[in-house]
Design a protein around this motif. Structure first.
Motif, mmCIF file in Angstrom:
data_model
loop_
_atom_site.group_PDB
_atom_site.id
_atom_site.type_symbol
_atom_site.label_atom_id
_atom_site.label_comp_id
_atom_site.label_asym_id
_atom_site.label_seq_id
_atom_site.Cartn_x
_atom_site.Cartn_y
_atom_site.Cartn_z
ATOM 1 N N GLN A 257 0.849 -1.276 0.039
ATOM 2 C CA GLN A 257 -0.094 0.056 0.287
ATOM 3 C C GLN A 257 0.914 1.291 0.009
ATOM 4 O OE1 GLN A 257 -2.413 -0.842 3.421
ATOM 5 N NE2 GLN A 257 -4.195 -1.071 2.159
ATOM 6 N N LYS A 258 2.051 1.316 0.493
ATOM 7 C CA LYS A 258 2.972 2.381 0.612
ATOM 8 C C LYS A 258 2.166 3.628 1.068
ATOM 9 C CE LYS A 258 6.631 0.234 -0.847
ATOM 10 N NZ LYS A 258 7.775 0.141 0.000
ATOM 11 N N ARG A 259 1.603 3.648 2.214
ATOM 12 C CA ARG A 259 0.849 4.782 2.723
ATOM 13 C C ARG A 259 2.018 5.292 3.734
ATOM 14 N NH1 ARG A 259 -4.878 1.799 4.301
ATOM 15 N NH2 ARG A 259 -5.956 1.765 2.458
ATOM 16 N N PRO A 260 1.740 6.770 3.789
ATOM 17 C CA PRO A 260 2.732 7.286 4.720
ATOM 18 C C PRO A 260 2.410 6.861 6.285
ATOM 19 C CG PRO A 260 0.715 8.548 4.449
ATOM 20 C CD PRO A 260 0.733 7.459 3.532
ATOM 21 N N LEU A 261 3.754 7.118 6.985
ATOM 22 C CA LEU A 261 3.770 6.705 8.284
ATOM 23 C C LEU A 261 2.793 7.274 9.365
ATOM 24 C CD1 LEU A 261 7.838 6.815 9.166
ATOM 25 C CD2 LEU A 261 6.237 4.776 9.163
ATOM 26 N N VAL A 262 2.560 8.662 9.141
ATOM 27 C CA VAL A 262 1.675 9.545 9.750
ATOM 28 C C VAL A 262 1.172 10.557 8.710
ATOM 29 C CG1 VAL A 262 2.512 8.952 12.091
ATOM 30 C CG2 VAL A 262 3.071 11.074 10.824
ATOM 31 N N VAL A 263 0.108 11.546 9.231
ATOM 32 C CA VAL A 263 -0.291 12.495 8.258
ATOM 33 C C VAL A 263 -0.355 13.734 9.567
ATOM 34 C CG1 VAL A 263 -1.967 13.872 7.071
ATOM 35 C CG2 VAL A 263 -1.572 11.377 6.555
ATOM 36 N N GLU A 264 0.400 14.583 9.374
ATOM 37 C CA GLU A 264 0.387 15.548 10.380
ATOM 38 C C GLU A 264 -0.623 16.859 10.275
ATOM 39 O OE1 GLU A 264 4.355 17.479 10.506
ATOM 40 O OE2 GLU A 264 5.495 15.648 10.614
ATOM 41 N N LYS A 265 -1.093 17.009 11.176
ATOM 42 C CA LYS A 265 -1.859 18.217 11.348
ATOM 43 C C LYS A 265 -1.542 19.674 11.483
ATOM 44 C CE LYS A 265 -6.124 19.799 14.135
ATOM 45 N NZ LYS A 265 -7.130 19.346 15.264
ATOM 46 N N GLU A 266 -0.511 19.602 12.363
ATOM 47 C CA GLU A 266 0.329 20.910 12.797
ATOM 48 C C GLU A 266 1.722 20.206 13.125
ATOM 49 O OE1 GLU A 266 -1.051 23.665 15.609
ATOM 50 O OE2 GLU A 266 -2.414 22.282 16.431
ATOM 51 N N ARG A 267 2.714 21.485 13.074
ATOM 52 C CA ARG A 267 3.853 21.227 13.985
ATOM 53 C C ARG A 267 4.205 22.565 14.435
ATOM 54 N NH1 ARG A 267 8.898 19.190 10.735
ATOM 55 N NH2 ARG A 267 7.652 17.316 10.480
ATOM 56 N N ILE A 268 5.003 22.680 15.646
ATOM 57 C CA ILE A 268 5.127 23.753 16.348
ATOM 58 C C ILE A 268 6.639 23.812 16.577
ATOM 59 C CG2 ILE A 268 4.600 25.270 18.291
ATOM 60 C CD1 ILE A 268 1.994 23.635 18.528
ATOM 61 N N ASN A 269 7.295 25.041 16.579
ATOM 62 C CA ASN A 269 8.529 25.437 16.792
ATOM 63 C C ASN A 269 9.555 24.431 15.788
ATOM 64 O OD1 ASN A 269 7.863 27.252 18.615
ATOM 65 N ND2 ASN A 269 8.534 25.803 20.342
ATOM 66 N N PHE A 270 9.181 24.005 14.546
ATOM 67 C CA PHE A 270 10.266 23.404 13.843
ATOM 68 C C PHE A 270 10.869 24.528 12.814
ATOM 69 C CE2 PHE A 270 8.613 19.620 15.472
ATOM 70 C CZ PHE A 270 9.257 18.514 15.302
ATOM 71 N N ASP A 271 10.270 25.723 13.030
ATOM 72 C CA ASP A 271 10.966 26.786 12.045
ATOM 73 C C ASP A 271 12.346 27.200 12.224
ATOM 74 O OD1 ASP A 271 9.119 27.819 13.993
ATOM 75 O OD2 ASP A 271 10.099 29.621 13.255
#
Length: 311
Positions: free
Chosen positions: A297-311
Motif C-alpha cells: 500500500q505504501k501509505r505514509p507513516l503519519v499525516v501531520e495536522k500541525e507542527r510547532i517550533n520546527f521553523d
C-alpha cells in the motif's frame, strides 16, 4: 560548539504526564551545559487536553517542538516518524508516561561519547504485574529462537541512537516498521544499560491485548521466515502420516473384509486434528500476507495536522 541532542516522547492522552516529563528532562539538561537539546513531542491526536498543554509548553520554551497527527496512527508508526524528524547529533527515545526513567539520560550520553552508536535500556526488573513481565520475557525468548537476527531482550526502544543510525533508518522505506528489530538489524555498536521499570504513577496505560499482539506478530513476521518454513515442513510430514494411516486402513479392510468395521472415532479425531492444524497455519500465512499487504500500500507513516517550533 555544543552538540544538539534530540529527546523524543510519543504521547497519546498523557495530559497527566507531559508537564512532569518536560520538567524532568529540562532539569537533567540544566546539569549538562555541554549540550543543547530539543524536546520533541509527537501526539497521536489526543482527546484529553494533551495538545493544549504541549502548545503552552512550546510557547514558553522554544526547545519544545510539537507534532500533532490528524488521527491516532498507532504505537508503531507515530514514534518512528518522530525519530525521523529529529535534527540532533543523537536521538533519545523514551515514553512520556515516565516508565522509561529520564534519569538514565546522562549515562546514555556518557556511553555515546565513548563511541557507542546505540545505548539501549534493558528492563531487568519491573514494577508492573509479574504476569505481564513474564509474558514479555517468554516472547523475547521465542522471537530470538525463530528470528533471523538477534533481538535485544526486554528492550522497548528506550535508549539513545546516534545520527548515523537515524540516517540508516531514513533509507528504509517501510510503512509499518518494527523499530526494535530494525536497529538490531542495522548492527551498529551497542551498549546495554540495565534498569528497573517503575510503575506508572499517573494516568492509565494505552496498551491493550491488540497492541501487544500487533507488536509481537510484527517482530516475528518482519524478521523471520521460520513459521512459514515450519508450516511447510509440518504440512509435508502430516500429509505423509495421513497417507500412511489411509493405506493402513485400506489394507486392513482388504485383509479383514468381513470382520473389519471402519470406526467413526478415527475419522472424527483425524478430521478435527488436521482441521485445527490447517487453520492454525492458515492464520500464520495470513499474518505474512497482511504484512505484504501493508508494504504494498505504501501509505505514509503519519499525516501531520500541525507542527510547532520546527521553523
Amino acid at each position: 560548539m555544543k552538540k544538539l541532542i534530540s529527546v523524543l516522547m510519543p504521547c497519546y492522552n498523557e495530559a497527566d504526564n507531559v508537564e512532569h516529563a518536560y520538567r524532568e528532562v529540562r532539569q537533567i539538561f540544566e546539569k549538562l551545559p555541554q549540550y543543547e537539546y530539543e524536546h520533541i513531542f509527537i501526539d497521536n491526536a489526543s482527546e484529553d487536553g494533551t495538545v493544549e498543554l504541549l502548545k503552552k509548553l512550546a510557547a514558553s520554551d522554544r526547545r519544545v517542538k510539537v507534532i500533532v497527527n490528524t488521527r491516532n496512527f498507532g504505537h508503531i508508526r507515530s514514534p518512528y516518524h518522530g525519530i525521523l524528524q529529529a535534527h540532533g547529533e543523537a536521538v533519545i527515545c523514551l515514553a512520556s508516561d515516565l516508565q522509561d526513567p529520564p534519569a538514565l539520560i546522562p549515562e546514555f550520553l556518557r556511553k555515546w561519547e565513548e563511541g557507542y552508536k546505540m545505548v539501549r535500556g534493558v528492563k531487568t526488573q519491573s514494577e508492573e504485574s509479574f504476569l505481564m513481565f513474564a509474558v514479555r520475557r517468554t516472547y523475547y525468548k521465542l522471537v530470538n529462537q525463530v528470528s533471523d537476527i538477534k533481538l535485544l531482550k526486554n528492550s522497548t526502544g528506550f535508549g539513545l541512537y546516534d545520527r548515523c543510525v537515524v540516517e540508516e533508518l531514513r533509507k528504509i522505506d517501510d510503512p509499518y516498521p518494527y523499530f526494535r528489530g530494525l536497529v538490531s538489524d542495522i548492527g551498529f555498536s551497542s551498549f546495554e544499560i540495565e534498569y528497573t521499570q517503575p510503575a506508572r504513577k499517573r494516568g492509565i496505560t494505552k496498551n491493550n491485548f491488540y497492541t501487544l499482539y500487533d507488536m509481537a506478530m510484527l517482530g516475528i513476521t518482519n524478521h523471520s521466515k521460520v513459521p512459514l518454513r515450519l508450516a511447510t515442513m509440518l504440512g509435508f510430514g502430516m500429509s505423509i502420516i495421513s497417507f500412511l494411516i489411509a493405506m493402513g486402513y485400506l489394507i486392513a479392510k482388504l485383509i479383514f473384509w468381513d470382520n473389519f468395521t471402519l470406526g467413526t472415532a478415527p475419522i472424527i479425531i483425524g478430521l478435527f486434528f488436521f482441521g485445527s492444524v490447517q487453520l492454525f497455519f492458515i492464520g500464520i500465512i495470513g499474518e505474512y500476507i497482511g504484512a505484504i499487504h501493508t508494504q504494498v500500500q505504501k501509505r505514509p507513516l503519519v499525516v501531520e495536522k500541525e507542527r510547532i517550533n520546527f521553523d
